[in-house]
Design a protein around this motif. Sequence first.
Motif, PDB file in Angstrom:
ATOM      1  N   TYR A   1      -6.281  -3.987   1.915  1.00 47.36           N
ATOM      2  CA  TYR A   1      -6.218  -5.102   0.735  1.00 47.36           C
ATOM      3  C   TYR A   1      -4.137  -4.857   1.380  1.00 47.36           C
ATOM      4  CZ  TYR A   1      -8.820  -5.609  -1.953  1.00 47.36           C
ATOM      5  OH  TYR A   1     -10.181  -5.811  -2.579  1.00 47.36           O
TER       6      TYR A   1
ATOM      7  N   LEU B   1      -4.196  -7.711  -5.290  1.00 48.78           N
ATOM      8  CA  LEU B   1      -5.964  -6.828  -6.012  1.00 48.78           C
ATOM      9  C   LEU B   1      -6.195  -7.944  -7.321  1.00 48.78           C
ATOM     10  CD1 LEU B   1      -4.265  -3.361  -6.392  1.00 48.78           C
ATOM     11  CD2 LEU B   1      -5.697  -4.526  -4.660  1.00 48.78           C
TER      12      LEU B   1
ATOM     13  N   ASN C   1      -8.025 -10.372  -6.537  1.00 48.36           N
ATOM     14  CA  ASN C   1      -8.919 -10.945  -6.132  1.00 48.36           C
ATOM     15  C   ASN C   1      -9.721 -10.281  -6.132  1.00 48.36           C
ATOM     16  OD1 ASN C   1      -7.750 -13.626  -5.506  1.00 48.36           O
ATOM     17  ND2 ASN C   1      -6.943 -12.424  -3.537  1.00 48.36           N
ATOM     18  N   ALA C   2      -9.934  -8.814  -6.395  1.00 49.81           N
ATOM     19  CA  ALA C   2     -10.476  -7.506  -6.711  1.00 49.81           C
ATOM     20  C   ALA C   2     -11.036  -7.276  -7.530  1.00 49.81           C
ATOM     21  CB  ALA C   2     -10.197  -6.510  -5.635  1.00 49.81           C
ATOM     22  N   ARG C   3     -12.033  -6.912  -7.402  1.00 50.29           N
ATOM     23  CA  ARG C   3     -12.679  -6.337  -9.104  1.00 50.29           C
ATOM     24  C   ARG C   3     -12.375  -4.761  -9.017  1.00 50.29           C
ATOM     25  NH1 ARG C   3     -19.107  -6.961  -9.446  1.00 50.29           N
ATOM     26  NH2 ARG C   3     -18.419  -4.333  -9.732  1.00 50.29           N
TER      27      ARG C   3
ATOM     28  N   ASP D   1     -15.009  -1.470  -7.789  1.00 52.34           N
ATOM     29  CA  ASP D   1     -15.004  -1.529  -6.581  1.00 52.34           C
ATOM     30  C   ASP D   1     -14.114  -1.066  -6.029  1.00 52.34           C
ATOM     31  OD1 ASP D   1     -16.905  -3.448  -6.484  1.00 52.34           O
ATOM     32  OD2 ASP D   1     -16.080  -5.023  -5.833  1.00 52.34           O
ATOM     33  N   LEU D   2     -12.526  -0.949  -7.001  1.00 54.81           N
ATOM     34  CA  LEU D   2     -11.783  -0.304  -5.851  1.00 54.81           C
ATOM     35  C   LEU D   2     -11.518   0.949  -6.193  1.00 54.81           C
ATOM     36  CD1 LEU D   2      -8.848  -2.648  -6.832  1.00 54.81           C
ATOM     37  CD2 LEU D   2     -10.112  -2.186  -4.372  1.00 54.81           C
TER      38      LEU D   2
END
Length: 71
Positions: free
Chosen positions: A30, A36, A38-40, A43-44
């Motif tokens: 990223y 972000l 597009n991120a879960r 997961d982060l």
Amino acid sequence: MTKKEAASPGERWPKGVAKPAQRALVAAGYARVDQLANAREADLAVLHGMGPKALDILRDALRQSGKSFRG
């Protein structure tokens, strides 16, 4: 978080996100806060260096731009 603290679209990271968290995000691929969306969040959260404070700041920054973490 005030507007002054939030990252504008395309800006790298909002004020208050610690360097270890920034490095973890970059290592995960990223480059900017708007990516972000597009991120879960889960997961982060497992990235080494990412803590609850950083996630709160990033969540607020996304919210201020009308976005949120995926799912």
